[in-house]
Write an enzyme that holds these catalytic residues in place. Sequence first.
Site, short mmCIF file in Angstrom:
data_model
loop_
_atom_site.label_atom_id
_atom_site.label_comp_id
_atom_site.label_asym_id
_atom_site.label_seq_id
_atom_site.Cartn_x
_atom_site.Cartn_y
_atom_site.Cartn_z
N ASP A 100 -48.61 -13.40 -50.81
CA ASP A 100 -50.19 -13.00 -50.58
C ASP A 100 -50.26 -13.21 -49.60
O ASP A 100 -49.91 -14.11 -48.44
CB ASP A 100 -50.78 -13.52 -51.78
CG ASP A 100 -52.38 -13.77 -51.69
OD1 ASP A 100 -52.79 -12.22 -51.61
OD2 ASP A 100 -53.29 -14.56 -51.56
N ASP A 150 -54.20 -13.56 -48.21
CA ASP A 150 -55.89 -14.62 -47.85
C ASP A 150 -55.43 -15.41 -48.67
O ASP A 150 -55.63 -15.71 -49.86
CB ASP A 150 -56.63 -13.72 -48.26
CG ASP A 150 -57.39 -12.50 -47.06
OD1 ASP A 150 -57.19 -12.35 -46.28
OD2 ASP A 150 -57.34 -11.11 -47.17
#
Length: 261
Positions: free
Chosen positions: A10, A12
């Site tokens: 991922d 953020d």
Amino acid sequence: MFQLQALIFDVDGTLAETERDGHRVAFNQAFAAAGLDWNWTPERYGELLAVTGGKERIRHFWQQYLPEFVPPLSAGMSEQEWIAGLHKAKTNYYVQLLQTGGISLRPGVRRLLTEARAAGLRLAIATTTTPDNVTALLEAALGPESLSWFELIAAGDIVPAKKPAPDIYHYALNEMQLDPAYCLAFEDSQAGLESARQAGLTTVVTVNDYTRSQDFSGAAIVLDHLGEPDMPFQVLQGDAEGATYFQVSLADALLKASHRV
Ligand code: XBP
Ligand code: MG
């Protein structure tokens, strides 16, 4: 034997703390430039993070907090187009912010990526954020050559449903012809964990201030960050088998352990 083949990250909150001092600031800049008196405080933004995706978050804010608001639509413009325009401005501000070096990587990220590449692991990104944001972050924080480290950058509207739906992970696994049983995902939030788990991935969570108190049942391990040799991680859930910072050997051990239970 479950031999580790790939790490899927991922962006953020996981690669970098982008939300409070990055995305939030850019949203507010776009609101001001559009003549809106909206201002998302750090606290309010924490609530809004329950909705993933910037366009989805703007719509949610409007509906939830300002249901009487009427957007200044020009002739023939739909609400969706108005949101998309506002969000495009936000992306521009966010990219500018990254280019000024405003956001750095979280502890251990560069080291783990370097080690994983040396070990021949395949690397990918699976994120809700806009592709331009990923490119700008990698270029600014890791260097322009780092774009080629990732075999795939799966991002944004490329799939119809954003996290916690598993679509973006399904897309990445499918594109790379990978079996989730041989991969590890890295996430920072409950929505991200749900997304990865639904796609069948063993998942490592590194929390941040916005996500620390979320429910991470089903994670292979929950850490405060990936750690460095001189900056040990804290294990919040699970067993790091004596490790004090995250290396490929721990990734391997977690994958094997997750298939034993
Ligand atoms: C991240 C997000 C993103 C960013 C904003 O979720 O929800 O929406 O906050 O990005 P995750 P855009 O880390 O789970 O992928 O404005 O480009 O959508
Ligand atoms: Mg995240």
